[in-house]
Each structure stands twice: as structure tokens, then as C-alpha cells.
Design a protein around this motif. Structure first.
Motif, PDB file in Angstrom:
ATOM      1  N   ALA A  58     -10.054  -0.637 -14.963  1.00  0.00           N
ATOM      2  CA  ALA A  58     -10.420  -2.052 -14.864  1.00  0.00           C
ATOM      3  C   ALA A  58     -10.078  -2.788 -16.158  1.00  0.00           C
ATOM      4  CB  ALA A  58     -11.902  -2.193 -14.542  1.00  0.00           C
ATOM      5  N   ALA A  59     -10.338  -2.165 -17.293  1.00  0.00           N
ATOM      6  CA  ALA A  59     -10.011  -2.778 -18.581  1.00  0.00           C
ATOM      7  C   ALA A  59      -8.504  -2.936 -18.745  1.00  0.00           C
ATOM      8  CB  ALA A  59     -10.587  -1.948 -19.722  1.00  0.00           C
ATOM      9  N   ALA A  60      -7.754  -1.942 -18.312  1.00  0.00           N
ATOM     10  CA  ALA A  60      -6.292  -2.002 -18.398  1.00  0.00           C
ATOM     11  C   ALA A  60      -5.759  -3.145 -17.548  1.00  0.00           C
ATOM     12  CB  ALA A  60      -5.677  -0.679 -17.961  1.00  0.00           C
ATOM     13  N   GLU A  61      -6.271  -3.293 -16.336  1.00  0.00           N
ATOM     14  CA  GLU A  61      -5.852  -4.392 -15.448  1.00  0.00           C
ATOM     15  C   GLU A  61      -6.148  -5.740 -16.097  1.00  0.00           C
ATOM     16  OE1 GLU A  61      -4.428  -4.894 -12.458  1.00  0.00           O
ATOM     17  OE2 GLU A  61      -4.095  -2.803 -11.925  1.00  0.00           O
ATOM     18  N   ALA A  62      -7.355  -5.886 -16.636  1.00  0.00           N
ATOM     19  CA  ALA A  62      -7.753  -7.151 -17.257  1.00  0.00           C
ATOM     20  C   ALA A  62      -6.860  -7.471 -18.452  1.00  0.00           C
ATOM     21  CB  ALA A  62      -9.220  -7.092 -17.678  1.00  0.00           C
ATOM     22  N   ALA A  63      -6.564  -6.475 -19.269  1.00  0.00           N
ATOM     23  CA  ALA A  63      -5.702  -6.695 -20.439  1.00  0.00           C
ATOM     24  C   ALA A  63      -4.285  -7.054 -20.018  1.00  0.00           C
ATOM     25  CB  ALA A  63      -5.702  -5.457 -21.323  1.00  0.00           C
ATOM     26  N   ALA A  64      -3.746  -6.338 -19.047  1.00  0.00           N
ATOM     27  CA  ALA A  64      -2.375  -6.604 -18.583  1.00  0.00           C
ATOM     28  C   ALA A  64      -2.258  -8.002 -17.993  1.00  0.00           C
ATOM     29  CB  ALA A  64      -1.948  -5.546 -17.574  1.00  0.00           C
ATOM     30  N   ASP A  65      -3.324  -8.477 -17.366  1.00  0.00           N
ATOM     31  CA  ASP A  65      -3.307  -9.815 -16.769  1.00  0.00           C
ATOM     32  C   ASP A  65      -3.217 -10.921 -17.817  1.00  0.00           C
ATOM     33  OD1 ASP A  65      -3.381  -8.820 -14.202  1.00  0.00           O
ATOM     34  OD2 ASP A  65      -5.537  -9.155 -13.932  1.00  0.00           O
ATOM     35  N   LEU A  66      -3.557 -10.642 -19.051  1.00  0.00           N
ATOM     36  CA  LEU A  66      -3.497 -11.639 -20.121  1.00  0.00           C
ATOM     37  C   LEU A  66      -2.105 -11.801 -20.712  1.00  0.00           C
ATOM     38  CD1 LEU A  66      -6.770 -10.670 -22.023  1.00  0.00           C
ATOM     39  CD2 LEU A  66      -6.436 -12.615 -20.472  1.00  0.00           C
ATOM     40  N   VAL A  67      -1.225 -10.860 -20.422  1.00  0.00           N
ATOM     41  CA  VAL A  67       0.123 -10.875 -21.011  1.00  0.00           C
ATOM     42  C   VAL A  67       1.018 -11.825 -20.229  1.00  0.00           C
ATOM     43  CG1 VAL A  67       2.133  -9.469 -21.591  1.00  0.00           C
ATOM     44  CG2 VAL A  67      -0.175  -8.538 -21.877  1.00  0.00           C
ATOM     45  N   GLU A  68       1.757 -12.653 -20.980  1.00  0.00           N
ATOM     46  CA  GLU A  68       2.661 -13.639 -20.381  1.00  0.00           C
ATOM     47  C   GLU A  68       4.081 -13.443 -20.910  1.00  0.00           C
ATOM     48  OE1 GLU A  68       1.018 -17.424 -21.389  1.00  0.00           O
ATOM     49  OE2 GLU A  68      -0.853 -17.048 -20.311  1.00  0.00           O
ATOM     50  N   SER A  69       5.034 -14.041 -20.222  1.00  0.00           N
ATOM     51  CA  SER A  69       6.433 -13.987 -20.640  1.00  0.00           C
ATOM     52  C   SER A  69       6.577 -14.455 -22.075  1.00  0.00           C
ATOM     53  CB  SER A  69       7.291 -14.880 -19.741  1.00  0.00           C
ATOM     54  OG  SER A  69       7.363 -14.358 -18.458  1.00  0.00           O
ATOM     55  N   GLY A  70       7.480 -13.810 -22.800  1.00  0.00           N
ATOM     56  CA  GLY A  70       7.801 -14.202 -24.157  1.00  0.00           C
ATOM     57  C   GLY A  70       6.841 -13.694 -25.217  1.00  0.00           C
ATOM     58  N   MET A  71       5.777 -13.050 -24.820  1.00  0.00           N
ATOM     59  CA  MET A  71       4.808 -12.548 -25.791  1.00  0.00           C
ATOM     60  C   MET A  71       5.326 -11.311 -26.508  1.00  0.00           C
ATOM     61  SD  MET A  71       1.070 -12.636 -24.054  1.00  0.00           S
ATOM     62  CE  MET A  71      -0.019 -13.989 -24.389  1.00  0.00           C
ATOM     63  N   THR A  72       4.808 -11.119 -27.714  1.00  0.00           N
ATOM     64  CA  THR A  72       4.944  -9.860 -28.412  1.00  0.00           C
ATOM     65  C   THR A  72       3.550  -9.257 -28.424  1.00  0.00           C
ATOM     66  OG1 THR A  72       6.721 -10.695 -29.818  1.00  0.00           O
ATOM     67  CG2 THR A  72       5.536  -8.733 -30.593  1.00  0.00           C
ATOM     68  N   VAL A  73       3.422  -8.068 -27.888  1.00  0.00           N
ATOM     69  CA  VAL A  73       2.113  -7.427 -27.803  1.00  0.00           C
ATOM     70  C   VAL A  73       2.068  -6.230 -28.744  1.00  0.00           C
ATOM     71  CG1 VAL A  73       1.627  -8.189 -25.448  1.00  0.00           C
ATOM     72  CG2 VAL A  73       2.817  -6.029 -25.798  1.00  0.00           C
ATOM     73  N   GLY A  74       0.903  -6.014 -29.308  1.00  0.00           N
ATOM     74  CA  GLY A  74       0.668  -4.842 -30.133  1.00  0.00           C
ATOM     75  C   GLY A  74       0.046  -3.767 -29.270  1.00  0.00           C
ATOM     76  N   LEU A  75       0.643  -2.612 -29.238  1.00  0.00           N
ATOM     77  CA  LEU A  75       0.143  -1.506 -28.427  1.00  0.00           C
ATOM     78  C   LEU A  75      -0.337  -0.394 -29.351  1.00  0.00           C
ATOM     79  CD1 LEU A  75       3.026  -1.401 -25.787  1.00  0.00           C
ATOM     80  CD2 LEU A  75       0.751  -2.429 -25.518  1.00  0.00           C
ATOM     81  N   GLY A  76      -1.632  -0.160 -29.329  1.00  0.00           N
ATOM     82  CA  GLY A  76      -2.221   0.886 -30.154  1.00  0.00           C
ATOM     83  C   GLY A  76      -1.916   2.254 -29.589  1.00  0.00           C
ATOM     84  N   SER A  77      -2.933   3.077 -29.487  1.00  0.00           N
ATOM     85  CA  SER A  77      -2.733   4.396 -28.912  1.00  0.00           C
ATOM     86  C   SER A  77      -3.963   4.781 -28.111  1.00  0.00           C
ATOM     87  CB  SER A  77      -2.455   5.430 -29.998  1.00  0.00           C
ATOM     88  OG  SER A  77      -3.538   5.490 -30.899  1.00  0.00           O
ATOM     89  N   GLY A  78      -3.787   5.722 -27.242  1.00  0.00           N
ATOM     90  CA  GLY A  78      -4.883   6.199 -26.408  1.00  0.00           C
ATOM     91  C   GLY A  78      -4.641   5.912 -24.940  1.00  0.00           C
ATOM     92  N   ARG A  79      -5.444   6.551 -24.114  1.00  0.00           N
ATOM     93  CA  ARG A  79      -5.234   6.466 -22.668  1.00  0.00           C
ATOM     94  C   ARG A  79      -5.341   5.059 -22.120  1.00  0.00           C
ATOM     95  NH1 ARG A  79      -9.324  10.904 -20.746  1.00  0.00           N
ATOM     96  NH2 ARG A  79     -10.352  10.110 -22.589  1.00  0.00           N
ATOM     97  N   ALA A  80      -6.240   4.247 -22.652  1.00  0.00           N
ATOM     98  CA  ALA A  80      -6.386   2.873 -22.150  1.00  0.00           C
ATOM     99  C   ALA A  80      -5.127   2.059 -22.438  1.00  0.00           C
ATOM    100  CB  ALA A  80      -7.614   2.212 -22.755  1.00  0.00           C
ATOM    101  N   VAL A  81      -4.591   2.199 -23.649  1.00  0.00           N
ATOM    102  CA  VAL A  81      -3.373   1.470 -24.012  1.00  0.00           C
ATOM    103  C   VAL A  81      -2.200   1.952 -23.177  1.00  0.00           C
ATOM    104  CG1 VAL A  81      -1.689   1.112 -25.868  1.00  0.00           C
ATOM    105  CG2 VAL A  81      -4.126   0.900 -26.325  1.00  0.00           C
ATOM    106  N   TRP A  82      -2.130   3.246 -22.946  1.00  0.00           N
ATOM    107  CA  TRP A  82      -1.024   3.770 -22.142  1.00  0.00           C
ATOM    108  C   TRP A  82      -1.117   3.256 -20.715  1.00  0.00           C
ATOM    109  CZ3 TRP A  82      -2.399   9.123 -24.449  1.00  0.00           C
ATOM    110  CH2 TRP A  82      -2.016   9.151 -25.796  1.00  0.00           C
ATOM    111  N   ALA A  83      -2.319   3.084 -20.190  1.00  0.00           N
ATOM    112  CA  ALA A  83      -2.488   2.527 -18.840  1.00  0.00           C
ATOM    113  C   ALA A  83      -2.013   1.080 -18.811  1.00  0.00           C
ATOM    114  CB  ALA A  83      -3.949   2.624 -18.406  1.00  0.00           C
ATOM    115  N   VAL A  84      -2.348   0.301 -19.833  1.00  0.00           N
ATOM    116  CA  VAL A  84      -1.875  -1.087 -19.922  1.00  0.00           C
ATOM    117  C   VAL A  84      -0.354  -1.104 -19.979  1.00  0.00           C
ATOM    118  CG1 VAL A  84      -1.796  -3.160 -21.374  1.00  0.00           C
ATOM    119  CG2 VAL A  84      -3.957  -1.949 -21.048  1.00  0.00           C
TER     120      VAL A  84
END
Length: 68
Positions: free
Chosen positions: A10-36
Motif C-alpha cells: 500500500a505504501a509503495a502504491e501511494a508513493a508511486a502515485d506521487l511521481v509525475e513525468s519529468g521528475m527526478t526521484v531519489g531511490l533509497g534501498s530496501g524492499r519498499a523502495v524496490w516495490a516502488v
């Protein structure tokens, strides 16, 4: 599915929904980030110009395999 897995999904879905075209996203590490990252990879056709900065070699592998 254990409650922690459901919460992570659920957290991964919510985070992915915030991402828009043209963004640069920071991706940490761990299972939640990998799901996003995998969710974002599935949405690349609608996320033109998406860029990412990764915090670990494993996240880099997941991002590259997702097409990011």
C-alpha cells in the motif's frame, strides 16, 4: 499476505502515485523502495523523462531491470 507485506504494498502504491513525468526521484534501498521502483517501471509509458538517483547497487539493479 502478512500485514507487513500488505502495508508495504500500500505504501509503495501511494508513493508511486506521487511521481509525475519529468521528475527526478531519489531511490533509497530496501524492499519498499524496490516495490516502488517496480511499480514505476510498469508506468514508464506515462512518465516521460523520469530520472532516478539510486542509493545502492541493488537498487540500481532493480531500477535498470524495471527500465528506469
Amino acid at each position: 499476505m502478512p500485514a507487513s507485506d500488505a502495508a508495504r504494498a500500500a505504501a509503495a502504491e501511494a508513493a508511486a502515485d506521487l511521481v509525475e513525468s519529468g521528475m527526478t526521484v531519489g531511490l533509497g534501498s530496501g524492499r519498499a523502495v524496490w516495490a516502488v521502483t517496480e511499480l514505476l517501471g510498469g508506468r514508464l509509458s506515462e512518465l516521460a523523462g523520469l530520472r532516478a538517483v539510486v542509493a545502492s547497487s541493488r537498487t540500481d539493479e532493480v531500477a535498470r531491470s524495471a527500465g528506469i
